[in-house]
Design an enzyme around this catalytic site. Structure first.
Site, mmCIF file in Angstrom:
data_model
loop_
_atom_site.group_PDB
_atom_site.id
_atom_site.type_symbol
_atom_site.label_atom_id
_atom_site.label_comp_id
_atom_site.label_asym_id
_atom_site.label_seq_id
_atom_site.Cartn_x
_atom_site.Cartn_y
_atom_site.Cartn_z
ATOM 1 N N ASN A 87 -35.975 -38.303 16.908
ATOM 2 C CA ASN A 87 -35.081 -39.214 16.497
ATOM 3 C C ASN A 87 -35.062 -40.697 17.193
ATOM 4 O O ASN A 87 -35.940 -40.896 18.040
ATOM 5 C CB ASN A 87 -33.687 -38.892 16.835
ATOM 6 C CG ASN A 87 -33.337 -37.442 15.963
ATOM 7 O OD1 ASN A 87 -32.783 -37.494 15.017
ATOM 8 N ND2 ASN A 87 -33.320 -36.339 16.474
ATOM 9 N N HIS A 107 -29.169 -41.972 9.774
ATOM 10 C CA HIS A 107 -29.676 -41.120 10.637
ATOM 11 C C HIS A 107 -31.273 -41.193 10.312
ATOM 12 O O HIS A 107 -32.184 -40.971 9.377
ATOM 13 C CB HIS A 107 -29.498 -39.613 10.243
ATOM 14 C CG HIS A 107 -30.345 -38.653 11.329
ATOM 15 N ND1 HIS A 107 -29.528 -37.795 12.268
ATOM 16 C CD2 HIS A 107 -31.670 -38.149 11.198
ATOM 17 C CE1 HIS A 107 -30.396 -37.118 12.633
ATOM 18 N NE2 HIS A 107 -31.684 -37.339 12.297
ATOM 19 N N CYS A 133 -38.929 -33.368 12.603
ATOM 20 C CA CYS A 133 -38.804 -32.258 11.357
ATOM 21 C C CYS A 133 -40.240 -31.389 11.479
ATOM 22 O O CYS A 133 -41.239 -32.304 11.607
ATOM 23 C CB CYS A 133 -38.671 -32.924 10.329
ATOM 24 S SG CYS A 133 -38.905 -31.992 8.794
ATOM 25 N N HIS A 153 -35.267 -41.340 11.964
ATOM 26 C CA HIS A 153 -36.511 -40.736 12.984
ATOM 27 C C HIS A 153 -37.374 -42.043 13.251
ATOM 28 O O HIS A 153 -37.694 -42.977 12.437
ATOM 29 C CB HIS A 153 -37.219 -39.719 12.507
ATOM 30 C CG HIS A 153 -36.210 -38.383 12.447
ATOM 31 N ND1 HIS A 153 -36.683 -37.246 12.979
ATOM 32 C CD2 HIS A 153 -34.842 -38.299 12.149
ATOM 33 C CE1 HIS A 153 -35.641 -36.539 12.976
ATOM 34 N NE2 HIS A 153 -34.786 -37.216 12.433
ATOM 35 N N ARG A 189 -28.381 -30.981 19.234
ATOM 36 C CA ARG A 189 -28.545 -30.194 18.078
ATOM 37 C C ARG A 189 -29.829 -30.384 17.398
ATOM 38 O O ARG A 189 -30.727 -29.668 17.496
ATOM 39 C CB ARG A 189 -27.597 -30.169 16.997
ATOM 40 C CG ARG A 189 -27.494 -29.345 15.618
ATOM 41 C CD ARG A 189 -28.274 -29.639 14.891
ATOM 42 N NE ARG A 189 -28.348 -30.830 14.068
ATOM 43 C CZ ARG A 189 -29.233 -31.415 13.371
ATOM 44 N NH1 ARG A 189 -30.404 -30.689 12.935
ATOM 45 N NH2 ARG A 189 -29.127 -32.496 12.760
ATOM 46 N N ASP A 190 -29.994 -31.560 16.640
ATOM 47 C CA ASP A 190 -31.288 -32.036 16.240
ATOM 48 C C ASP A 190 -32.295 -31.887 17.292
ATOM 49 O O ASP A 190 -33.295 -31.773 16.890
ATOM 50 C CB ASP A 190 -31.099 -33.493 15.630
ATOM 51 C CG ASP A 190 -32.253 -33.757 14.810
ATOM 52 O OD1 ASP A 190 -33.475 -33.199 14.545
ATOM 53 O OD2 ASP A 190 -31.955 -34.784 13.855
#
Length: 315
Positions: free
Chosen positions: A250, A208, A241, A210, A12-13
Site C-alpha cells: 500500500n 486506496h 495483492c 498501492h 488488515r490489508d
C-alpha cells in the site's frame, strides 16, 4: 484549516499477505499506539475463513477491544454474507466490502463474477436492515482493480461508474476506488474521480492506492486535486495483492501524512509517534519488506515552516 482523513489499514490489508502470525497482544498494542499517534479510523481486522487467513482468527477479540476506545472508529473487511453476519454480531459500526471491477480478478480472487459480487452486497445491505442496524452500521464498498488489472488489462471507466452507481442504489455510504495492482497514474485518477463525483454527490468517495510502480503518492496528490479527502494507507507500506507482479504494498502511511500536511491539510497525526510505532511493527514482522522515505531520511528541518505556509495558502 482544511482537513484530510487517513485510515490506517496495516492491520488488515498489511497482514493478509505476511507469512508470520502476529499475536493478538501485538495487534492491540498497534491499535493503541496508532490512536495515540492521532488516528481516528483504523481497519482493525477482517472476518474471513480462518484456515485461509490465520492472521484474522482473532477478529472478534480484536474488534471487541477496538470498540472500547472512545476516540476510534474501527472497521473490518468482509468478503461475503457470512463474514458480514460475524461483523454485525461484533458490534462494529463500520463494515467494508470489496468488489472487483475486473471480471478476471473477481473470478480469480473471489471465485464469482462482478455481478454476483454486486448481488452479494445487496444481500449484506438487506441483512443489516433486517437486523435493524441501518442507522447504526455504515457500509463502505471498495472497488478493486478500478484503474486496471494484471489479469485482464484494461478496466473501462464506464464499468467502474456503473458499479459505483449500483452500489449507491443498494445503500453504500462510502465508495472507494482502489488501485489494487498498482496500475493507476495521476491523469487517470483525476479523470475517474472527476467523472464519478457528479454522478454520486451524496456518497462519500475515498481512495486506496498501492505503490507497486512508484506512483502511489502521486496518485494521492491527484485525487486530492479533485476534492477527495479520505485515503487508505498502511504503516511501512505493508500489504499487496497476490495478482500484482512485483507488488510492494500500500501507500506508506508516514509518507502520505507528510504529503498531506505539506499540502496544507491537517491530518491530526503525529509523525514522530507514528515512526515509533513503525519501528515496533518492524520488530514484530522482521521478515517483511517495509517501504518509506520519511522513515529512511527523516523530516526536513524546515518541515514546520513549510507546513505553516501550506496551511495559509489553503485556508
Amino acid at each position: 484549516m482544511k482537513c484530510a482523513v487517513i485510515r490506517e489499514v496495516g492491520l488488515r490489508d498489511g497482514l493478509q499477505m505476511v507469512a508470520a502470525k502476529l499475536s493478538t497482544q501485538h495487534k492491540l498494542e498497534w491499535i493503541d499506539d496508532a490512536v495515540a499517534a492521532g488516528f481516528h479510523e483504523i481497519e482493525v481486522t477482517s472476518f474471513v475463513p480462518h484456515r485461509t487467513f490465520p492472521n484474522f482468527a482473532d477478529a472478534t477479540e480484536v474488534a471487541d477491544a477496538a470498540l472500547k476506545i472512545p476516540e476510534l472508529t474501527p472497521s473490518a473487511l468482509v468478503l461475503n454474507l457470512r463474514g458480514a453476519q460475524d461483523a454485525f454480531r461484533s458490534g462494529l459500526r463500520r463494515v467494508s466490502y470489496v468488489i472487483s471491477a475486473s471480471e478476471a480478478h473477481s473470478r480469480a480472487n473471489a471465485r464469482r463474477t462482478t455481478d454476483e459480487a454486486l448481488l452479494e452486497f445487496g444481500h449484506i445491505v438487506a441483512l443489516r436492515d433486517e437486523l435493524g442496524l441501518e442507522d447504526d452500521v455504515a457500509l463502505s464498498c471498495g472497488i478493486a482493480t478500478a484503474f486496471g488489472c494484471s489479469l485482464q488489462g484494461d478496466v473501462p471507466l464506464d464499468r467502474v461508474i456503473e458499479i459505483s452507481v449500483q452500489l449507491a442504489r443498494f445503500g453504500a455510504s462510502e465508495i472507494m476506488l482502489a488501485d489494487t495492482v498498482g496500475y493507476a497514474f495521476p491523469g487517470q485518477v483525476e479523470r475517474a474521480f472527476d467523472t464519478l463525483q457528479p454522478r454520486l454527490p451524496e456518497v462519500a468517495l475515498s481512495a486506496h492506492f498501492h505503490d507497486t510502480r512508484g506512483l502511489g503518492l502521486a496518485n494521492v496528490a491527484a485525487a486530492l486535486r479533485t476534492g477527495i479527502r479520505r485515503f487508505d494507507a498502511s504503516i511501512g507500506g505493508l500489504g499487496g495483492c497476490p495478482y500484482a507482479p512485483g507488488a510492494t504494498g500500500n501507500v506508506n502511511v508516514e509518507d502520505a501524512v507528510f504529503l498531506l500536511e505539506s499540502e496544507g491539510f491537517a491530518t491530526g497525526i503525529d509523525i514522530d509517534r507514528l515512526l515509533e510505532l513503525r519501528r515496533k511493527v518492524e520488530s514484530w514482522l522482521p521478515y517483511e519488506r517495509f517501504s518509506g522515505s520519511i522513515a529512511r531520511a527523516g523530516l526536513p528541518i524546515n518541515a514546520s515552516v513549510l507546513k505553516e505556509q501550506a496551511q495559509r495558502d489553503t485556508a
